[in-house]
Design a protein around this motif. Structure first.
Motif, short mmCIF file in Angstrom:
data_model
loop_
_atom_site.label_atom_id
_atom_site.label_comp_id
_atom_site.label_asym_id
_atom_site.label_seq_id
_atom_site.Cartn_x
_atom_site.Cartn_y
_atom_site.Cartn_z
N GLU A 1 -11.81 23.33 76.02
CA GLU A 1 -10.97 24.44 75.55
C GLU A 1 -11.88 25.37 74.75
O GLU A 1 -12.87 24.91 74.16
CB GLU A 1 -9.81 23.94 74.67
CG GLU A 1 -10.24 23.19 73.42
CD GLU A 1 -9.08 22.86 72.47
OE1 GLU A 1 -7.92 22.96 72.87
OE2 GLU A 1 -9.38 22.51 71.30
N ARG B 1 -12.62 20.92 82.84
CA ARG B 1 -11.93 19.63 82.72
C ARG B 1 -12.08 18.89 84.04
O ARG B 1 -11.82 19.47 85.10
CB ARG B 1 -10.43 19.81 82.42
CG ARG B 1 -10.20 20.46 81.08
CD ARG B 1 -8.73 20.62 80.75
NE ARG B 1 -8.61 21.48 79.58
CZ ARG B 1 -7.49 21.92 79.06
NH1 ARG B 1 -6.34 21.57 79.60
NH2 ARG B 1 -7.48 22.69 77.97
N GLU C 1 -10.40 17.28 86.05
CA GLU C 1 -9.02 16.97 86.41
C GLU C 1 -8.97 15.91 87.51
O GLU C 1 -9.74 15.97 88.47
CB GLU C 1 -8.30 18.24 86.92
CG GLU C 1 -8.20 19.38 85.92
CD GLU C 1 -7.06 19.19 84.93
OE1 GLU C 1 -6.38 18.15 84.98
OE2 GLU C 1 -6.87 20.10 84.09
N ARG D 1 -4.74 24.74 89.31
CA ARG D 1 -5.38 23.67 88.52
C ARG D 1 -6.76 23.39 89.11
O ARG D 1 -6.88 22.89 90.23
CB ARG D 1 -4.54 22.39 88.54
CG ARG D 1 -5.04 21.34 87.55
CD ARG D 1 -4.23 20.05 87.60
NE ARG D 1 -2.81 20.27 87.41
CZ ARG D 1 -2.22 20.51 86.24
NH1 ARG D 1 -2.93 20.51 85.14
NH2 ARG D 1 -0.92 20.70 86.17
N GLU E 1 -7.63 32.57 74.66
CA GLU E 1 -7.02 31.82 73.55
C GLU E 1 -7.04 32.61 72.25
O GLU E 1 -7.99 33.35 71.97
CB GLU E 1 -7.74 30.49 73.34
CG GLU E 1 -7.61 29.55 74.53
CD GLU E 1 -7.82 28.09 74.15
OE1 GLU E 1 -8.98 27.71 73.90
OE2 GLU E 1 -6.83 27.33 74.09
N GLU F 1 3.35 25.76 84.00
CA GLU F 1 2.82 26.37 82.77
C GLU F 1 1.78 27.47 83.04
O GLU F 1 0.80 27.25 83.73
CB GLU F 1 2.17 25.26 81.93
CG GLU F 1 1.45 25.77 80.70
CD GLU F 1 0.68 24.67 79.97
OE1 GLU F 1 0.93 23.47 80.26
OE2 GLU F 1 -0.17 25.01 79.13
N ALA G 1 -3.65 30.82 76.90
CA ALA G 1 -3.27 31.18 78.28
C ALA G 1 -4.43 30.93 79.23
O ALA G 1 -5.59 30.91 78.83
CB ALA G 1 -2.88 32.66 78.33
N ARG H 1 -4.55 31.28 86.02
CA ARG H 1 -3.12 31.07 86.30
C ARG H 1 -2.35 32.37 86.19
O ARG H 1 -1.48 32.66 87.00
CB ARG H 1 -2.53 30.05 85.33
CG ARG H 1 -2.90 28.67 85.73
CD ARG H 1 -2.10 27.64 85.01
NE ARG H 1 -2.72 26.34 85.23
CZ ARG H 1 -2.36 25.23 84.64
NH1 ARG H 1 -1.36 25.24 83.78
NH2 ARG H 1 -2.98 24.10 84.91
#
Ligand code: GAP
Length: 445
Positions: free
Chosen positions: A146, A178, A180, A189, A197, A269, A312, A316
């Motif tokens: 992040e 990440r 994932e 994703r 941010e 999200e 955010a 996305r």
């Protein structure tokens, strides 16, 4: 007509919005490259965000911190200990799943076998690497999961240099990574993505009010840029799903802004707005031994501010704006057009200047003069590679709000051009000396 995932992926590739990463080698799982139009679209999303949360506010400043940080940052932030997803493997077909995404842990959703899934085990999502030539434990570093932590560790630097009084915030846009377990849904994703941010520092007693204000402001941002209201929703997190930094008694939790993508069963999200209370500044003070407080000159006290975090995803948001803009319309019986009805601020190209006859030098010259003039203010393009009807459709498909057409009448009779509106397809005759002001006015640029 509902948009299918394959359709948007195909349009993105065909028109140069998004390509599969390393495609000539067969692609690289869940990594995507933004092409010439995609990069403009995503830049416009990020610029609209920066403009709204930094440039238009007196209580916000920006930052661009590094991706690699001291490994202690991730100990302090809790990411080393808690940034896990529960992973299950199918012993039969070898497929992997996030246990919390499965409704039934008895049956493998891939091969359908019963009792073949392993017990869930915790899997840390941070990418590990080594700094310098020696690959040992003392040289481990992590790609940031992040951007937020770069802001927290710079809280004192920013406060000292800007002398901002509470409440104030720091904004940052940058890549996060990440590992994932189940990336997918195109750019929704991925393992490498961009975040936008904000860490907004405030007095503890103001945090609940400011949390709500940020939820409202961020929700409105998507609407102002044209997202369909019925597809946008707010969802407060249940207690069990709160991230470790929003679990304290003092926190007012997290609310997500969600969007109903046409190819997903449920709203998903786009952004989370969390009340992180004093978790991060307190943790960094503890782990670094440095003061992470704010001196309030009015009350003569040192306090650890609370933090509201609107976080955010740039990818996305870009995907949401893209699918929301997509329309297929029947222009007349048997004739349909695909049109991306982007908000003008987000459209990758704002105007296209088109000659009705590309063999007439006088017409082409006027086109270039107009285009060169418009390019000083916003992205504009010239195209003469097809008939005018086809050129309009091409511009519709990439979301260009206005087409300017130069014809014989322009050069022989009236010194005026035709300007076509993407959404209404209405055409207006505008005199050459008014073209720039007409379009700047319409586009607000
Ligand atoms: N600092 C808080 C934080 O990172 P998050 O909910 O994990 O919170 C914030 O992430 C936003 O980042 C998400 O709302 C999403 O838009 C974006 N994001 C997170 N993981 C992502 C991924 N794997 N791919 C694309 N975007 C992602």
């Amino acid at each position: 007509m509902a948009l299918k995932m394959e359709e948007i992926v195909s349009l993105c590739k065909r028109r140069g919005f998004v390509f599969q990463s390393s495609e000539i080698y067969g692609g690289f799982a869940s990594c995507w490259d933004y092409g010439p139009l995609g990069v403009e679209l995503k830049r416009n999303v990020k610029e609209a965000w920066w403009n709204s949360v930094v440039q238009q506010r007196d209580d916000m400043v920006g930052l661009d911190s590094s991706i690699l940080m001291h490994p202690k940052v991730w100990e302090a932030s809790g990411h080393l200990a808690t940034f896990h997803d529960p992973l299950v493997d199918c012993k039969f077909c070898k497929a992997r799943f996030r246990a919390d995404h499965l409704k039934n842990l008895e049956v493998c959703p891939n091969c359908g076998n019963k009792g073949t899934l392993t017990e869930p085990r915790q899997f840390n999502l941070m990418f590990k690497t080594f700094v310098g030539p020696v690959e040992d434990d003392s040289n481990i570093a992590y790609l940031r999961p992040e951007t937020a932590q770069g802001i927290f560790v710079n809280f004192v630097n920013v406060q000292n240099t800007t002398r901002k009084k509470l409440p104030f915030g720091i904004a940052q846009i940058g890549k996060s990574f990440r590992n994932e377990i189940t990336p997918g849904n195109f750019t929704f994703r991925t393992r490498e993505f961009e975040q936008m941010e904000i860490e907004y520092f405030c007095r503890p007693e103001d945090a609940p009010r400011l949390h709500q204000e940020w939820i409202d402001a961020r929700y409105q941002w998507y609407l102002d840029l044209g997202i369909t209201k019925e597809k946008l929703s707010l969802r407060p997190h249940d207690k069990e799903e709160l991230a470790h930094y929003a679990q304290s008694e003092e926190s007012t939790g997290t609310t997500d802004i969600e969007y109903q993508f046409p190819f997903m069963d449920e709203p998903a999200e786009l952004e989370g707005i969390a009340n992180r209370a004093d978790f991060d500044l307190s943790q960094h003070a503890k782990f670094s031994g440095q003061k992470m407080t704010y001196f309030d000159t009015k009350t003569n006290e040192h306090i650890t501010p609370y933090v509201i975090e609107p976080s955010a995803g740039a990818d996305r948001a870009t995907l949401a704006f893209l699918v929301d803009a997509w329309n297929q319309e029947e222009v007349k019986p048997g004739d349909t057009r695909t049109v991306l009805k982007f908000h003008p601020k987000l459209a990758p190209i704002k105007t296209a200047v088109l000659p009705l006859l590309k063999k007439r030098d006088d017409i082409v010259n006027v086109c270039h003069q107009i285009n060169d003039d418009l390019k000083k203010y916003f992205p504009s393009t010239y195209d003469d590679t097809a008939s005018i009807g086809k050129l309009y459709r091409r511009q519709d498909e990439i979301g260009t709000p206005y087409c300017v057409t130069v014809d014989v009448q322009t050069v022989e009779e009236d010194n005026a051009v035709t300007i076509r509106d993407r959404d209404t397809m209405q055409q207006e005759r505008v005199s050459l000396d008014q073209v720039k002001s007409y379009l700047r006015d319409k586009l607000d640029m």
